[in-house]
Motif scaffolding. Structure first.
Motif, PDB file in Angstrom:
ATOM      1  N   GLY A 129       0.811  -1.213   0.008  1.00 53.64           N
ATOM      2  CA  GLY A 129       0.078  -0.045  -0.111  1.00 53.64           C
ATOM      3  C   GLY A 129       0.749   1.082   0.046  1.00 53.64           C
ATOM      4  N   SER A 130       2.039   1.063   0.411  1.00 54.29           N
ATOM      5  CA  SER A 130       3.004   2.428   0.363  1.00 54.29           C
ATOM      6  C   SER A 130       4.160   2.196  -0.840  1.00 54.29           C
ATOM      7  CB  SER A 130       3.429   2.472   1.761  1.00 54.29           C
ATOM      8  OG  SER A 130       4.117   1.412   2.166  1.00 54.29           O
ATOM      9  N   ASP A 131       3.994   2.230  -1.913  1.00 54.61           N
ATOM     10  CA  ASP A 131       4.698   2.088  -3.081  1.00 54.61           C
ATOM     11  C   ASP A 131       5.861   0.855  -2.750  1.00 54.61           C
ATOM     12  OD1 ASP A 131       3.797   4.020  -4.960  1.00 54.61           O
ATOM     13  OD2 ASP A 131       5.316   5.387  -4.197  1.00 54.61           O
ATOM     14  N   ASN A 132       5.215  -0.078  -2.278  1.00 55.11           N
ATOM     15  CA  ASN A 132       6.356  -1.263  -1.811  1.00 55.11           C
ATOM     16  C   ASN A 132       7.349  -1.155  -1.107  1.00 55.11           C
ATOM     17  OD1 ASN A 132       4.868  -3.196  -3.560  1.00 55.11           O
ATOM     18  ND2 ASN A 132       5.799  -2.390  -5.674  1.00 55.11           N
ATOM     19  N   VAL A 133       7.450   0.184  -0.320  1.00 54.37           N
ATOM     20  CA  VAL A 133       8.618   0.260   0.439  1.00 54.37           C
ATOM     21  C   VAL A 133       8.215  -0.233   1.838  1.00 54.37           C
ATOM     22  CG1 VAL A 133       9.924   2.033   1.728  1.00 54.37           C
ATOM     23  CG2 VAL A 133       9.040   2.382  -0.970  1.00 54.37           C
ATOM     24  N   VAL A 134       8.790  -1.020   2.380  1.00 58.89           N
ATOM     25  CA  VAL A 134       8.592  -1.507   3.673  1.00 58.89           C
ATOM     26  C   VAL A 134       9.388  -0.840   4.585  1.00 58.89           C
ATOM     27  CG1 VAL A 134       8.406  -3.455   5.051  1.00 58.89           C
ATOM     28  CG2 VAL A 134       8.058  -3.951   2.848  1.00 58.89           C
ATOM     29  N   GLU A 135       8.939  -0.173   5.244  1.00 59.41           N
ATOM     30  CA  GLU A 135       9.657   1.030   6.341  1.00 59.41           C
ATOM     31  C   GLU A 135      10.354   0.025   7.302  1.00 59.41           C
ATOM     32  OE1 GLU A 135       9.605   4.669   7.758  1.00 59.41           O
ATOM     33  OE2 GLU A 135      10.581   4.074   5.927  1.00 59.41           O
ATOM     34  N   PRO A 136      11.576   0.515   7.757  1.00 61.61           N
ATOM     35  CA  PRO A 136      11.894  -0.168   9.166  1.00 61.61           C
ATOM     36  C   PRO A 136      10.914   0.205  10.228  1.00 61.61           C
ATOM     37  CG  PRO A 136      13.441   1.535   8.165  1.00 61.61           C
ATOM     38  CD  PRO A 136      12.222   1.575   7.307  1.00 61.61           C
ATOM     39  N   ARG A 137      10.308  -0.561  10.762  1.00 58.71           N
ATOM     40  CA  ARG A 137       9.233  -0.394  11.554  1.00 58.71           C
ATOM     41  C   ARG A 137       9.684  -0.175  12.890  1.00 58.71           C
ATOM     42  NH1 ARG A 137       5.174  -3.720   8.989  1.00 58.71           N
ATOM     43  NH2 ARG A 137       4.828  -2.603   7.309  1.00 58.71           N
ATOM     44  N   ALA A 138       9.017   0.436  13.726  1.00 55.33           N
ATOM     45  CA  ALA A 138       9.128   0.859  15.056  1.00 55.33           C
ATOM     46  C   ALA A 138       9.666  -0.262  16.026  1.00 55.33           C
ATOM     47  CB  ALA A 138       7.997   1.780  15.878  1.00 55.33           C
ATOM     48  N   SER A 139      10.497  -0.159  16.956  1.00 52.85           N
ATOM     49  CA  SER A 139      10.654  -1.241  17.679  1.00 52.85           C
ATOM     50  C   SER A 139      10.063  -1.295  19.102  1.00 52.85           C
ATOM     51  CB  SER A 139      12.170  -1.321  18.091  1.00 52.85           C
ATOM     52  OG  SER A 139      12.594  -0.219  18.756  1.00 52.85           O
ATOM     53  N   GLY A 140      10.086  -2.569  19.578  1.00 51.09           N
ATOM     54  CA  GLY A 140       9.505  -2.721  20.832  1.00 51.09           C
ATOM     55  C   GLY A 140       7.866  -2.438  21.078  1.00 51.09           C
ATOM     56  N   ASP A 141       7.538  -1.938  21.968  1.00 50.07           N
ATOM     57  CA  ASP A 141       6.160  -1.240  22.195  1.00 50.07           C
ATOM     58  C   ASP A 141       5.598   0.012  21.773  1.00 50.07           C
ATOM     59  OD1 ASP A 141       7.066  -0.015  24.292  1.00 50.07           O
ATOM     60  OD2 ASP A 141       6.093  -1.007  25.885  1.00 50.07           O
ATOM     61  N   SER A 142       6.694   0.633  20.808  1.00 49.18           N
ATOM     62  CA  SER A 142       6.281   1.951  20.375  1.00 49.18           C
ATOM     63  C   SER A 142       5.410   1.788  19.015  1.00 49.18           C
ATOM     64  CB  SER A 142       7.675   2.633  19.979  1.00 49.18           C
ATOM     65  OG  SER A 142       8.330   2.071  19.022  1.00 49.18           O
ATOM     66  N   TYR A 143       5.207   3.006  18.626  1.00 45.49           N
ATOM     67  CA  TYR A 143       3.859   2.466  17.508  1.00 45.49           C
ATOM     68  C   TYR A 143       4.637   3.395  16.147  1.00 45.49           C
ATOM     69  CZ  TYR A 143       1.055   1.811  21.439  1.00 45.49           C
ATOM     70  OH  TYR A 143       0.371   1.334  22.668  1.00 45.49           O
ATOM     71  N   ASP A 144       4.100   3.117  15.096  1.00 43.75           N
ATOM     72  CA  ASP A 144       4.603   3.640  13.947  1.00 43.75           C
ATOM     73  C   ASP A 144       3.327   3.969  12.839  1.00 43.75           C
ATOM     74  OD1 ASP A 144       3.860   1.205  12.463  1.00 43.75           O
ATOM     75  OD2 ASP A 144       5.420   0.486  12.784  1.00 43.75           O
ATOM     76  N   TYR A 145       3.618   4.145  11.742  1.00 41.04           N
ATOM     77  CA  TYR A 145       2.596   4.684  10.597  1.00 41.04           C
ATOM     78  C   TYR A 145       1.197   3.919  10.643  1.00 41.04           C
ATOM     79  CZ  TYR A 145       3.586   2.078   6.757  1.00 41.04           C
ATOM     80  OH  TYR A 145       3.830   1.092   5.618  1.00 41.04           O
ATOM     81  N   LEU A 146       1.697   2.471  10.549  1.00 33.28           N
ATOM     82  CA  LEU A 146       0.603   1.498  10.576  1.00 33.28           C
ATOM     83  C   LEU A 146      -0.441   1.776  11.705  1.00 33.28           C
ATOM     84  CD1 LEU A 146       0.382  -0.819   8.626  1.00 33.28           C
ATOM     85  CD2 LEU A 146       1.211  -2.267  10.281  1.00 33.28           C
ATOM     86  N   ASP A 147      -0.041   2.171  12.965  1.00 31.10           N
ATOM     87  CA  ASP A 147      -1.046   2.635  14.040  1.00 31.10           C
ATOM     88  C   ASP A 147      -1.850   3.775  13.439  1.00 31.10           C
ATOM     89  OD1 ASP A 147      -0.272   0.808  16.436  1.00 31.10           O
ATOM     90  OD2 ASP A 147       1.580   1.342  15.297  1.00 31.10           O
ATOM     91  N   VAL A 148      -1.151   4.813  12.746  1.00 26.33           N
ATOM     92  CA  VAL A 148      -1.877   5.975  12.326  1.00 26.33           C
ATOM     93  C   VAL A 148      -2.905   5.445  11.355  1.00 26.33           C
ATOM     94  CG1 VAL A 148      -1.684   8.064  11.189  1.00 26.33           C
ATOM     95  CG2 VAL A 148       0.149   7.354  12.694  1.00 26.33           C
ATOM     96  N   LEU A 149      -2.605   4.482  10.513  1.00 26.57           N
ATOM     97  CA  LEU A 149      -3.557   4.124   9.526  1.00 26.57           C
ATOM     98  C   LEU A 149      -4.550   3.445  10.026  1.00 26.57           C
ATOM     99  CD1 LEU A 149      -4.182   3.519   6.271  1.00 26.57           C
ATOM    100  CD2 LEU A 149      -3.035   1.100   6.839  1.00 26.57           C
ATOM    101  N   ILE A 150      -4.132   2.455  10.864  1.00 22.50           N
ATOM    102  CA  ILE A 150      -5.473   1.681  11.750  1.00 22.50           C
ATOM    103  C   ILE A 150      -6.285   2.515  12.554  1.00 22.50           C
ATOM    104  CG2 ILE A 150      -5.588  -0.029  13.435  1.00 22.50           C
ATOM    105  CD1 ILE A 150      -4.804  -1.106  10.566  1.00 22.50           C
ATOM    106  N   ALA A 151      -5.759   3.615  13.170  1.00 24.48           N
ATOM    107  CA  ALA A 151      -6.584   4.604  14.087  1.00 24.48           C
ATOM    108  C   ALA A 151      -7.446   5.320  13.060  1.00 24.48           C
ATOM    109  CB  ALA A 151      -5.692   5.483  14.486  1.00 24.48           C
ATOM    110  N   GLY A 152      -7.117   5.739  11.708  1.00 26.69           N
ATOM    111  CA  GLY A 152      -7.941   6.433  10.838  1.00 26.69           C
ATOM    112  C   GLY A 152      -8.800   5.386  10.126  1.00 26.69           C
TER     113      GLY A 152
END
Ligand SMILES: C[S@@+](CC[C@H](N)C(=O)[O-])C[C@H]1O[C@@H](n2cnc3c(N)ncnc32)[C@H](O)[C@@H]1O
Length: 300
Positions: A98-121
């Motif tokens: 969904g993001s131009d085939n770019v898999v971001e280095p995701r956040a680590s541990g229990d922190s949140y990343d853009y996927l959480d922003v998408l899910i909240a939206g």
């Protein structure tokens, strides 16, 4: 710096690609930058012409256009979910498609990343409108599982439409909601706090997710008899965890069950002799356990 800011604003205004759905992550980064400028004022070395209201207005217009683009994306995914096609759309975002085939280095541990922003939206779960009751000892306060861990849990447990997932201590319900959308499994959230249960139910209803149920209950009193996969994001500790693990062990004496954990409860669950870990066990990642066949024999 001031000319750099001018160039930055101009580039945003001239390039319509920023409004494309698959630029969500990059748009989020730009929005953060715009919010910083709008909240804290323009850079100190901005010349007089740049401190004029005009530049401010252009930034507000860009922010509004970006937020509207995000909103259109969320609404289109909600529409897919309501039509029963949410799994394909959401899983494409998880794998990076969904993001131009770019898999971001995701956040680590229990922190949140853009996927959480998408899910909240997408989920648009309401803020609880009632007072949150104080929790008793050994009950852990609400904190949602980061979205990437929810998708990881779904993958590790190979959850499918034949399963029944029970999230013990479900909070606002992200786990049962996403699991139901992505797998078609029947999903049950058991949660002590009524205000959270109300919010989760409203979300399920708005997304037409008829196979998700939220029950306001102490996990110790929950009916575990239909569950095939149980999820625990360290919802409680001590004697409550002990009591619930004993109840799960009773279920495992009757049929094989899977338990997926996240957080500090993992090390306690790992000591249970009637469970074996499946796959990699990494700190701050979901861990999957499976009840062992001999479970009935080792029950006291
Ligand atoms: C760490 S949060 C996990 C939320 C959710 N499972 C998730 O992963 O997004 C723990 C939740 O468990 C709930 N909880 C604590 N003790 C409970 C109990 N005895 N019975 C049911 N829910 C409980 C809390 O209210 C809180 O919402």
């Amino acid at each position: 710096m001031s000319s750099a800011l001018h160039a930055f604003i101009r580039e945003l205004e001239q390039d319509a690609c920023w409004l494309e759905p698959n630029r969500l992550r990059e748009r989020g980064e730009v929005l953060d930058r715009l919010e910083t400028y709008l909240g804290c004022g323009l850079p100190q070395d901005a010349d007089a012409s740049m401190t004029e209201a005009g530049l401010q207005q252009r930034m507000v217009a860009l922010r509004d256009a970006f937020e509207a683009a995000d909103h259109r994306l969320y609404q289109s995914i909600r529409h897919d979910i309501q039509q029963g096609g949410g799994a394909r759309t959401l899983l494409a975002w998880v794998t990076g498609l969904g993001s131009d085939n770019v898999v971001e280095p995701r956040a680590s541990g229990d922190s949140y990343d853009y996927l959480d922003v998408l899910i909240a939206g997408v989920l648009q779960i309401d803020e609880p409108d009632a007072q949150i009751a104080e929790l008793a000892d050994e009950m852990v306060f609400y904190q949602p599982t980061p979205a990437r861990h929810i998708f990881d849990m779904i993958r590790r447990s190979a959850l499918d439409k034949h399963d029944v997932l029970v999230d013990l201590g479900a909070g606002l319900g992200h786990v049962p909601l996403l699991a139901a959308i992505c797998t078609g499994a029947r999903c049950i959230g058991v949660e002590w706090e009524l205000a959270y249960v109300d919010c989760a139910r409203r979300c399920a209803q708005a997304l037409h997710l008829t196979q998700v149920t939220f029950i306001r209950q102490d996990a110790r009193a929950a009916d575990l008899s239909t569950g095939t996969v149980f999820y625990l994001y360290t919802p409680f500790t001590g004697t409550i965890l002990r009591e619930v693990l004993d109840a799960l062990r009773g279920e495992a004496a009757k049929r094989e069950i899977r338990i997926c954990t996240l957080g500090p409860c993992t090390s306690i669950v790992a000591l249970e002799p009637w469970l074996e870990a499946v796959g990699a066990q990494e700190i701050n990642q979901p861990t999957l356990f499976r009840s062992i066949e001999a479970c009935a024999e080792i029950l006291p």
